[in-house]
Design a protein around this motif. Structure first.
Motif, PDB file in Angstrom:
ATOM      1  N   UNK A 113       0.746  -1.085   0.009  1.00  0.00           N
ATOM      2  CA  UNK A 113       0.192   0.024  -0.004  1.00  0.00           C
ATOM      3  C   UNK A 113       0.784   1.199  -0.084  1.00  0.00           C
ATOM      4  N   UNK A 114       0.360   2.340  -0.428  1.00  0.00           N
ATOM      5  CA  UNK A 114       1.323   3.446  -0.799  1.00  0.00           C
ATOM      6  C   UNK A 114       0.647   4.463  -1.366  1.00  0.00           C
ATOM      7  N   UNK A 115       1.420   5.618  -1.479  1.00  0.00           N
ATOM      8  CA  UNK A 115       0.873   6.942  -1.994  1.00  0.00           C
ATOM      9  C   UNK A 115       1.957   7.495  -3.175  1.00  0.00           C
ATOM     10  N   UNK A 116       1.384   7.816  -4.278  1.00  0.00           N
ATOM     11  CA  UNK A 116       2.260   8.392  -5.168  1.00  0.00           C
ATOM     12  C   UNK A 116       1.629   9.999  -5.533  1.00  0.00           C
ATOM     13  N   UNK A 117       2.648  10.880  -5.804  1.00  0.00           N
ATOM     14  CA  UNK A 117       2.415  12.224  -6.445  1.00  0.00           C
ATOM     15  C   UNK A 117       2.523  11.874  -7.953  1.00  0.00           C
ATOM     16  N   UNK A 118       1.403  12.247  -8.757  1.00  0.00           N
ATOM     17  CA  UNK A 118       1.814  12.184 -10.216  1.00  0.00           C
ATOM     18  C   UNK A 118       1.672  13.675 -10.936  1.00  0.00           C
ATOM     19  N   UNK A 119       2.721  13.844 -11.628  1.00  0.00           N
ATOM     20  CA  UNK A 119       2.937  15.326 -12.257  1.00  0.00           C
ATOM     21  C   UNK A 119       2.573  14.849 -13.940  1.00  0.00           C
ATOM     22  N   UNK A 156      -3.035  17.120 -25.884  1.00  0.00           N
ATOM     23  CA  UNK A 156      -2.353  16.472 -24.583  1.00  0.00           C
ATOM     24  C   UNK A 156      -3.136  16.386 -23.278  1.00  0.00           C
ATOM     25  N   UNK A 157      -2.935  15.587 -22.380  1.00  0.00           N
ATOM     26  CA  UNK A 157      -3.732  16.021 -21.084  1.00  0.00           C
ATOM     27  C   UNK A 157      -3.288  17.177 -20.481  1.00  0.00           C
ATOM     28  N   UNK A 158      -3.954  17.806 -19.622  1.00  0.00           N
ATOM     29  CA  UNK A 158      -3.719  19.017 -19.082  1.00  0.00           C
ATOM     30  C   UNK A 158      -2.336  18.928 -18.177  1.00  0.00           C
ATOM     31  N   UNK A 159      -1.783  20.023 -17.667  1.00  0.00           N
ATOM     32  CA  UNK A 159      -0.858  19.868 -16.558  1.00  0.00           C
ATOM     33  C   UNK A 159      -1.749  19.697 -15.446  1.00  0.00           C
ATOM     34  N   UNK A 160      -1.143  18.875 -14.379  1.00  0.00           N
ATOM     35  CA  UNK A 160      -1.497  18.502 -12.829  1.00  0.00           C
ATOM     36  C   UNK A 160      -0.829  18.106 -12.094  1.00  0.00           C
ATOM     37  N   UNK A 161      -1.206  18.109 -10.954  1.00  0.00           N
ATOM     38  CA  UNK A 161      -0.533  17.421  -9.805  1.00  0.00           C
ATOM     39  C   UNK A 161      -1.720  16.550  -8.989  1.00  0.00           C
ATOM     40  N   UNK A 162      -1.637  15.280  -8.805  1.00  0.00           N
ATOM     41  CA  UNK A 162      -2.453  14.650  -8.312  1.00  0.00           C
ATOM     42  C   UNK A 162      -1.886  13.560  -7.356  1.00  0.00           C
ATOM     43  N   UNK A 163      -2.711  13.110  -6.438  1.00  0.00           N
ATOM     44  CA  UNK A 163      -2.383  12.419  -5.098  1.00  0.00           C
ATOM     45  C   UNK A 163      -2.948  10.875  -5.615  1.00  0.00           C
ATOM     46  N   UNK A 164      -2.344   9.935  -5.524  1.00  0.00           N
ATOM     47  CA  UNK A 164      -2.684   8.514  -6.144  1.00  0.00           C
ATOM     48  C   UNK A 164      -2.426   7.427  -5.034  1.00  0.00           C
ATOM     49  N   UNK A 165      -3.521   6.949  -4.651  1.00  0.00           N
ATOM     50  CA  UNK A 165      -3.250   5.710  -3.544  1.00  0.00           C
ATOM     51  C   UNK A 165      -3.410   4.346  -4.181  1.00  0.00           C
ATOM     52  N   UNK A 166      -2.579   3.388  -3.795  1.00  0.00           N
ATOM     53  CA  UNK A 166      -2.770   1.998  -4.278  1.00  0.00           C
ATOM     54  C   UNK A 166      -2.858   1.115  -3.103  1.00  0.00           C
ATOM     55  N   UNK A 167      -3.772   0.012  -2.894  1.00  0.00           N
ATOM     56  CA  UNK A 167      -3.880  -1.054  -2.054  1.00  0.00           C
ATOM     57  C   UNK A 167      -4.024  -2.333  -2.599  1.00  0.00           C
ATOM     58  N   UNK A 168      -3.052  -3.161  -2.384  1.00  0.00           N
ATOM     59  CA  UNK A 168      -3.007  -4.460  -3.142  1.00  0.00           C
ATOM     60  C   UNK A 168      -3.048  -5.550  -1.832  1.00  0.00           C
ATOM     61  N   UNK A 206      -7.093   0.993  -6.664  1.00  0.00           N
ATOM     62  CA  UNK A 206      -6.529   2.543  -6.953  1.00  0.00           C
ATOM     63  C   UNK A 206      -7.495   3.581  -6.990  1.00  0.00           C
ATOM     64  N   UNK A 207      -7.053   4.857  -6.373  1.00  0.00           N
ATOM     65  CA  UNK A 207      -7.711   5.842  -6.517  1.00  0.00           C
ATOM     66  C   UNK A 207      -7.002   7.275  -6.657  1.00  0.00           C
ATOM     67  N   UNK A 208      -7.251   7.969  -7.519  1.00  0.00           N
ATOM     68  CA  UNK A 208      -6.470   9.260  -7.733  1.00  0.00           C
ATOM     69  C   UNK A 208      -6.633   9.621  -9.314  1.00  0.00           C
ATOM     70  N   UNK A 209      -5.538   9.373  -9.871  1.00  0.00           N
ATOM     71  CA  UNK A 209      -5.318   9.706 -11.317  1.00  0.00           C
ATOM     72  C   UNK A 209      -6.112   8.793 -12.050  1.00  0.00           C
ATOM     73  N   UNK A 210      -6.200   7.514 -11.669  1.00  0.00           N
ATOM     74  CA  UNK A 210      -7.272   6.581 -12.164  1.00  0.00           C
ATOM     75  C   UNK A 210      -8.067   5.982 -11.141  1.00  0.00           C
ATOM     76  N   UNK A 211      -9.038   5.835 -11.148  1.00  0.00           N
ATOM     77  CA  UNK A 211      -9.898   4.918  -9.934  1.00  0.00           C
ATOM     78  C   UNK A 211     -10.354   3.706 -10.418  1.00  0.00           C
TER      79      UNK A 211
END
Length: 304
Positions: free
Chosen positions: A119-125, A155-167, A186-191
């Protein structure tokens, strides 16, 4: 709010379990590296085009099994990936938007009542600010490949997202290896929610720790056992996708709400080094995508 329920689940699982290992007690346990590219898969340059990720694992001395406390083992991840239309020089109407993304995050691996939890968190740019489109263009120029002629509207827009994953997974061992069913949120950039199974033949990796590549699902050696040998890795999974920032609702094609991945790979180890090659079939990700694709994955990790 529903888009972030998987993210909240991942955060909640680890937020109330404080780390009990000090920084002084941690050591470098291993490194995972993986290069993905469809050129070494189906020979094309499209859709899930390519990426490279590095993970560093730190924690107390590795004993061959997961600790029972979260945060004892930490995986620090840096990953770049590029998702692109079929034609980079002249994208067809209705093809996917170009999406270049940096992922920077921290994950933990532990045993929970006999289940392996990651489990963890990522910042996606995302977007042009990532600098990856310019980098890909320089690579194409160097090797006389097609120009990356992508404007801001493609292109997709510029953005900053918090993304969580649990397996959550569990190995069911048999004489020649193990079967490993798993569930993932997964939740955040893709749910999305995903269920699948991995099958391993061979002894390499049974006393180590593997981490899962987010794009292909391939399981890559992070903490390597030193006895050498080989393993064959096979897997398949199915996902329901609720939403994706890579397919905005106001432009571009419509997101497919299901995805399937089927993969195979071979891992060969020599001491602390290992060689891995795998190939993964990825089903269509958007309405109008003409077919799925094959993505190749490669690790060359030899230390002298």
């Amino acid at each position: 709010m529903k888009r972030f329920l998987p993210l909240l689940a991942a955060v909640g699982l680890i937020a109330f379990s404080p780390a009990q290992v000090s920084a002084q007690d941690r050591e470098m346990l291993g490194t995972a590296r993986l290069f993905n590219n469809d050129v070494i898969g189906d020979g094309r340059d499209r859709w899930q085009s390519g990426g490279y990720g590095v993970s560093r694992f730190r924690g107390p001395e590795w004993t061959g099994t997961l600790p029972t406390r979260p945060f004892d083992i930490l995986e620090y991840r840096v990953r770049a990936d590029i998702r692109a239309p079929d034609n980079l020089n002249n994208p067809a109407p209705g093809d996917r938007l170009y999406a270049a993304t940096w992922w920077i995050g921290v994950h933990t691996h532990f045993d929970w009542h006999g289940f392996d939890v990651a489990s963890g968190l990522d910042v996606a740019i995302t977007g042009e600010q990532s600098g990856l489109r310019s980098f890909q263009q320089s690579i194409h120029d160097t090797f006389s490949m097609p120009r990356v002629n992508i404007g801001s509207a493609q292109q997709v827009d510029d953005g900053f997202f918090l993304h969580g994953t649990l397996e959550v997974a569990r190995d069911i061992e048999f004489e020649m290896g193990a079967v490993r069913p798993f569930l993932e949120l997964q939740g955040g950039v893709e749910t999305l929610a995903r269920a699948g199974v991995d099958v391993t033949f061979g002894s390499l990796g049974s006393d180590g720790l593997r981490t899962r590549d987010p794009v292909t699902g391939q399981r890559v050696s992070g903490i390597t056992d030193t006895r050498g040998g080989w393993s064959g890795l096979f897997g398949a999974d199915f996902a329901y996708v609720h939403a994706s920032e890579f397919f905005p609702t106001n432009r571009g094609p419509t997101l497919e709400d299901t995805r399937t991945r089927v993969r195979a790979g071979v891992n060969y180890g020599i001491g602390t080094g290992n060689l891995f090659y795998g190939v993964t079939y990825l089903s269509e990700e958007f309405v109008g995508q003409s077919e799925g694709q094959m993505v190749g994955s490669l690790t060359l990790d030899f230390r002298f």
